[in-house]
Design an enzyme around this catalytic site. Structure first.
Site, PDB file in Angstrom:
ATOM      1  N   SER A  78      90.741  40.941  55.869  1.00 34.51           N
ATOM      2  CA  SER A  78      89.363  40.808  56.360  1.00 34.51           C
ATOM      3  C   SER A  78      89.340  39.881  57.567  1.00 34.51           C
ATOM      4  O   SER A  78      89.972  38.815  57.552  1.00 34.51           O
ATOM      5  CB  SER A  78      88.462  40.208  55.276  1.00 34.51           C
ATOM      6  OG  SER A  78      88.524  40.971  54.103  1.00 34.51           O
ATOM      7  N   GLU A  79      88.602  40.285  58.576  1.00 37.24           N
ATOM      8  CA  GLU A  79      88.560  39.522  59.823  1.00 37.24           C
ATOM      9  C   GLU A  79      88.211  38.050  59.591  1.00 37.24           C
ATOM     10  O   GLU A  79      87.279  37.717  58.861  1.00 37.24           O
ATOM     11  CB  GLU A  79      87.502  40.126  60.755  1.00 37.24           C
ATOM     12  CG  GLU A  79      87.354  39.368  62.071  1.00 37.24           C
ATOM     13  CD  GLU A  79      86.343  40.023  62.997  1.00 37.24           C
ATOM     14  OE1 GLU A  79      85.570  40.893  62.554  1.00 37.24           O
ATOM     15  OE2 GLU A  79      86.334  39.643  64.174  1.00 37.24           O
ATOM     16  N   CYS A  80      88.979  37.190  60.238  1.00 42.21           N
ATOM     17  CA  CYS A  80      88.698  35.754  60.243  1.00 42.21           C
ATOM     18  C   CYS A  80      89.096  35.252  61.618  1.00 42.21           C
ATOM     19  O   CYS A  80      90.255  34.893  61.840  1.00 42.21           O
ATOM     20  CB  CYS A  80      89.492  35.047  59.141  1.00 42.21           C
ATOM     21  SG  CYS A  80      89.239  33.255  59.141  1.00 42.21           S
ATOM     22  N   CYS A  91      91.400  27.722  56.179  1.00 49.79           N
ATOM     23  CA  CYS A  91      91.620  28.836  55.253  1.00 49.79           C
ATOM     24  C   CYS A  91      93.089  29.238  55.348  1.00 49.79           C
ATOM     25  O   CYS A  91      93.881  28.599  56.018  1.00 49.79           O
ATOM     26  CB  CYS A  91      90.690  30.002  55.602  1.00 49.79           C
ATOM     27  SG  CYS A  91      90.912  30.585  57.289  1.00 49.79           S
ATOM     28  N   ARG A 120      83.683  36.947  54.994  1.00 44.77           N
ATOM     29  CA  ARG A 120      83.377  37.699  53.755  1.00 44.77           C
ATOM     30  C   ARG A 120      82.088  38.504  53.912  1.00 44.77           C
ATOM     31  O   ARG A 120      81.312  38.652  52.978  1.00 44.77           O
ATOM     32  CB  ARG A 120      83.290  36.780  52.538  1.00 44.77           C
ATOM     33  CG  ARG A 120      84.579  36.043  52.241  1.00 44.77           C
ATOM     34  CD  ARG A 120      84.578  35.399  50.847  1.00 44.77           C
ATOM     35  NE  ARG A 120      85.772  34.588  50.677  1.00 44.77           N
ATOM     36  CZ  ARG A 120      85.760  33.270  50.441  1.00 44.77           C
ATOM     37  NH1 ARG A 120      84.632  32.628  50.302  1.00 44.77           N
ATOM     38  NH2 ARG A 120      86.890  32.617  50.311  1.00 44.77           N
ATOM     39  N   ASP A 152      80.396  36.875  48.173  1.00 49.05           N
ATOM     40  CA  ASP A 152      81.299  37.788  48.882  1.00 49.05           C
ATOM     41  C   ASP A 152      80.573  39.102  49.100  1.00 49.05           C
ATOM     42  O   ASP A 152      80.227  39.793  48.136  1.00 49.05           O
ATOM     43  CB  ASP A 152      82.569  38.001  48.027  1.00 49.05           C
ATOM     44  CG  ASP A 152      83.669  38.724  48.786  1.00 49.05           C
ATOM     45  OD1 ASP A 152      83.384  39.322  49.841  1.00 49.05           O
ATOM     46  OD2 ASP A 152      84.821  38.683  48.317  1.00 49.05           O
ATOM     47  N   ARG A 154      81.779  41.642  50.985  1.00 49.76           N
ATOM     48  CA  ARG A 154      82.682  42.651  51.557  1.00 49.76           C
ATOM     49  C   ARG A 154      82.671  43.960  50.787  1.00 49.76           C
ATOM     50  O   ARG A 154      82.483  43.987  49.591  1.00 49.76           O
ATOM     51  CB  ARG A 154      84.111  42.112  51.612  1.00 49.76           C
ATOM     52  CG  ARG A 154      84.283  41.098  52.710  1.00 49.76           C
ATOM     53  CD  ARG A 154      85.643  40.488  52.679  1.00 49.76           C
ATOM     54  NE  ARG A 154      85.831  39.672  51.492  1.00 49.76           N
ATOM     55  CZ  ARG A 154      86.978  39.131  51.143  1.00 49.76           C
ATOM     56  NH1 ARG A 154      88.042  39.337  51.876  1.00 49.76           N
ATOM     57  NH2 ARG A 154      87.067  38.386  50.066  1.00 49.76           N
TER      58      ARG A 154
HETATM   59  N1  GTP Z   1      81.633  32.940  53.984  1.00 46.55           N
HETATM   60  C1  GTP Z   1      82.836  32.389  54.204  1.00 46.55           C
HETATM   61  N2  GTP Z   1      83.829  33.205  54.547  1.00 46.55           N
HETATM   62  C2  GTP Z   1      85.024  32.650  54.754  1.00 46.55           C
HETATM   63  C3  GTP Z   1      85.259  31.266  54.641  1.00 46.55           C
HETATM   64  N3  GTP Z   1      86.554  31.031  54.929  1.00 46.55           N
HETATM   65  C4  GTP Z   1      87.104  32.239  55.196  1.00 46.55           C
HETATM   66  N4  GTP Z   1      86.185  33.217  55.113  1.00 46.55           N
HETATM   67  C5  GTP Z   1      86.359  34.664  55.246  1.00 46.55           C
HETATM   68  O1  GTP Z   1      86.996  35.101  54.082  1.00 46.55           O
HETATM   69  C6  GTP Z   1      87.656  36.327  54.357  1.00 46.55           C
HETATM   70  C7  GTP Z   1      89.054  36.238  53.747  1.00 46.55           C
HETATM   71  O2  GTP Z   1      88.871  36.271  52.388  1.00 46.55           O
HETATM   72  P1  GTP Z   1      89.649  35.398  51.366  1.00 46.55           P
HETATM   73  O3  GTP Z   1      88.693  35.134  50.234  1.00 46.55           O
HETATM   74  O4  GTP Z   1      90.307  34.216  52.057  1.00 46.55           O
HETATM   75  O5  GTP Z   1      90.835  36.264  50.874  1.00 46.55           O
HETATM   76  P2  GTP Z   1      90.755  37.688  50.228  1.00 46.55           P
HETATM   77  O6  GTP Z   1      90.816  38.687  51.342  1.00 46.55           O
HETATM   78  O7  GTP Z   1      89.604  37.800  49.281  1.00 46.55           O
HETATM   79  O8  GTP Z   1      92.013  37.707  49.300  1.00 46.55           O
HETATM   80  P3  GTP Z   1      93.521  37.801  49.685  1.00 46.55           P
HETATM   81  O9  GTP Z   1      93.841  39.270  49.786  1.00 46.55           O
HETATM   82  O10 GTP Z   1      94.228  37.155  48.554  1.00 46.55           O
HETATM   83  O11 GTP Z   1      93.695  37.074  50.988  1.00 46.55           O
HETATM   84  C8  GTP Z   1      87.619  36.510  55.847  1.00 46.55           C
HETATM   85  O12 GTP Z   1      86.604  37.461  56.133  1.00 46.55           O
HETATM   86  C9  GTP Z   1      87.208  35.133  56.358  1.00 46.55           C
HETATM   87  O13 GTP Z   1      86.502  35.217  57.573  1.00 46.55           O
HETATM   88  C10 GTP Z   1      84.177  30.437  54.266  1.00 46.55           C
HETATM   89  O14 GTP Z   1      84.297  29.234  54.116  1.00 46.55           O
HETATM   90  N5  GTP Z   1      82.983  31.039  54.062  1.00 46.55           N
HETATM   91 ZN    ZN Z   2      90.090  32.541  57.231  1.00 51.42          ZN
END
Ligand code: GTP
Ligand code: ZN
Length: 224
Positions: A78-80, A91, A120, A152, A154
């Site tokens: 997911s884009e970050c 993160c 997310r 979340d 997503r």
């Molecule tokens: N709302 C919010 N989004 C975040 C934050 N930190 C990172 N993100 C977003 O979280 C997303 C990544 O999700 P994660 O929960 O880190 O990981 P995941 O994709 O659920 O799980 P993995 O496959 O294990 O990495 C990306 O879209 C990021 O932009 C935060 O503090 N708040």
């Molecule tokens: Zn991130």
């Protein structure tokens, strides 16, 4: 040279996926075009899809012959922007992205889906607002809630037509997120193996990772 899937395999401009795009009625995803993406680890095929409803460009990187019916080593990322492009240590995203691409390169075969659901799903502006609330003591879930969003937002339904476009039948998925595994399975994407991707625990993301484990159910060990 490692074989590419995509432009070299004869895909054409504006070719449609051939499938009814997945997800709720009205969701449409168009395959647009492909090229090559040389990285420090391998030269991937890069493919772009556009979500009609939002205009968002979702990307897929592929390496090797992924449409042969064998399970494909994959990451749904997911884009970050802050983590993937700006080296943020708040993160684990940037380190996960690099680790996933290296793992695919080491196998000579695999796929990375880069889904444009920043923060997310709440977008970059709201993610930075959430960071500000976290600076004042909220955890990542509380910060989202204080902004009026679920923890979340997503969706993974667009992954299915992207995978189908390349004939990818099943995945060996690099993730710690049980919801990602369950949702992809429920969309008809068998996850034959779940591969942990736990990297870059540091003092800045300690709370972020603990909150993922405690509130979002991620499979995360406390020590790497
Ligand atoms: N709302 C919010 N989004 C975040 C934050 N930190 C990172 N993100 C977003 O979280 C997303 C990544 O999700 P994660 O929960 O880190 O990981 P995941 O994709 O659920 O799980 P993995 O496959 O294990 O990495 C990306 O879209 C990021 O932009 C935060 O503090 N708040
Ligand atoms: Zn991130």
């Amino acid at each position: 040279m490692l074989p590419l899937h995509g432009a070299d395999a004869g895909l054409v401009e504006n070719e449609k996926s051939g499938d009814e795009p997945g997800g709720p009625a009205g969701q449409q995803l168009d395959y647009i075009t492909s090229s090559k993406l040389p990285t420090p680890w391998a030269t991937f095929g890069i493919h772009v899809f556009v979500e009609a409803a939002t205009g968002k460009e979702h990307l897929m990187l592929t390496l090797g012959e992924v449409g042969d019916g064998e399970p494909v080593l994959a990451r749904v990322h997911s884009e970050c922007l802050t983590g993937d492009a700006l080296f943020s240590q708040r993160c684990d995203c940037g380190a996960q992205l690099e680790t996933a691409l290296k793992a695919i390169a080491a196998q000579g075969r695999g796929a990375l889906l880069y889904m444009r659901q920043e923060g997310r799903g709440i977008g970059l502006v709201n993610k930075i607002r959430a960071y500000r609330l976290q600076d004042a003591g909220a955890d990542t879930v509380e910060a989202n809630e204080q902004l009026g969003f679920p923890a979340d937002m997503r969706r993974y339904d667009l992954c299915k037509p992207m995978l189908d476009h390349f004939g990818i039948a099943s995945l060996r998925l690099m993730t710690n997120n049980p919801r990602k595994v369950d949702t992809l399975e429920s969309l008809g994407v068998p996850i034959v193996e779940r591969i942990p991707i736990q990297v870059n625990r540091n003092p800045f993301n300690e709370n972020y990772l603990s909150t993922k484990a405690a509130k979002l159910g991620h499979w995360l060990k406390e020590r790497l």
